[in-house]
Design an enzyme around this catalytic site. Structure first.
Site, PDB file in Angstrom:
ATOM      1  CE  LYS A  11      -3.989  -2.198   2.176  1.00  0.00           C
ATOM      2  NZ  LYS A  11      -4.923  -2.150   3.325  1.00  0.00           N
ATOM      3  CG  PHE A  59     -13.843   0.970   6.571  1.00  0.00           C
ATOM      4  CD1 PHE A  59     -13.304   0.490   5.385  1.00  0.00           C
ATOM      5  CD2 PHE A  59     -14.697   0.146   7.289  1.00  0.00           C
ATOM      6  CE1 PHE A  59     -13.610  -0.775   4.909  1.00  0.00           C
ATOM      7  CE2 PHE A  59     -15.011  -1.130   6.828  1.00  0.00           C
ATOM      8  CZ  PHE A  59     -14.468  -1.584   5.634  1.00  0.00           C
ATOM      9  NE  ARG A  87      -6.495 -13.562   5.414  1.00  0.00           N
ATOM     10  CZ  ARG A  87      -6.883 -12.295   5.303  1.00  0.00           C
ATOM     11  NH1 ARG A  87      -6.640 -11.620   4.195  1.00  0.00           N
ATOM     12  NH2 ARG A  87      -7.518 -11.696   6.288  1.00  0.00           N
ATOM     13  CB  THR A  93      -6.827  -6.480   9.352  1.00  0.00           C
ATOM     14  OG1 THR A  93      -7.036  -7.643   8.551  1.00  0.00           O
ATOM     15  CG2 THR A  93      -7.210  -5.244   8.565  1.00  0.00           C
ATOM     16  NE  ARG A 104      -2.196  -6.101   6.927  1.00  0.00           N
ATOM     17  CZ  ARG A 104      -3.108  -6.973   6.530  1.00  0.00           C
ATOM     18  NH1 ARG A 104      -3.504  -7.945   7.330  1.00  0.00           N
ATOM     19  NH2 ARG A 104      -3.639  -6.861   5.327  1.00  0.00           N
ATOM     20  CG  ASN A 114      -3.534  -2.714   6.721  1.00  0.00           C
ATOM     21  OD1 ASN A 114      -3.271  -2.433   5.554  1.00  0.00           O
ATOM     22  ND2 ASN A 114      -4.545  -3.489   7.055  1.00  0.00           N
ATOM     23  CG  HIS A 117      -5.286  -6.439  -0.017  1.00  0.00           C
ATOM     24  ND1 HIS A 117      -6.493  -6.512   0.642  1.00  0.00           N
ATOM     25  CD2 HIS A 117      -5.393  -7.258  -1.100  1.00  0.00           C
ATOM     26  CE1 HIS A 117      -7.292  -7.335  -0.033  1.00  0.00           C
ATOM     27  NE2 HIS A 117      -6.647  -7.801  -1.088  1.00  0.00           N
TER      28      HIS A 117
END
Length: 143
Positions: A11, A59, A87, A93, A104, A114, A117
């Site tokens: 991100k 959000f 994951r 998350t 993260r 965070n 993804h």
């Protein structure tokens, strides 16, 4: 166990920290093959389309604003049990709940920012990969 593909986004906040190479190294160290990747700057329309399942949630607008605030790196990763393993590598998350050593825990700034993804299922991975990649942009690695 079957080889799976999963989808990953680095991100804008993590791209801005200049940690793309570190994240890729961790993917590869964890046994993932990077079989497709590109950097792009999402338009509002692309972000709204990608996150359409969250439209109407409190959000959503902030997420779209964040995801269009700078470049992202989208990737297709391949390994056995890729979705769950990716994951696990990302961590929770909410970075406040992410275990030490996860991406993260190391690179997130907040719940929204965070850093990364990852697809939550094989079905989501297939849909997310198709959103950003044409078949000619994915290069399976046989060696």
């Amino acid at each position: 166990m079957a080889i799976e593909r999963t989808f990953s986004i680095i991100k804008p906040n993590a791209v801005a920290k200049n940690v793309i190479g570190s994240i890729f190294a961790r993917f590869e160290s964890a046994g993932f093959k990077i079989i497709g990747t590109k950097m792009l700057h999402l338009t509002v329309e692309q972000a709204r389309g990608f996150y359409a399942e969250h439209e109407g949630k409190p959000f959503f607008d902030g997420l779209v604003e964040f995801m269009t605030s700078g470049p992202i790196v989208v990737s297709v990763l391949e390994s056995e049990n890729a979705v769950q393993r990716h994951r696990d590598l990302l961590g929770a998350t909410n970075p406040a709940n992410a275990l030490a050593g996860t991406l993260r825990a190391d690179y997130a700034d907040s719940f929204t920012e965070n850093g990364t993804h990852g697809s939550d299922s094989v079905e989501s991975a297939n849909r997310e990969i198709a959103y950003f990649f044409g078949e000619g942009e994915i290069c399976p690695r046989t060696r």
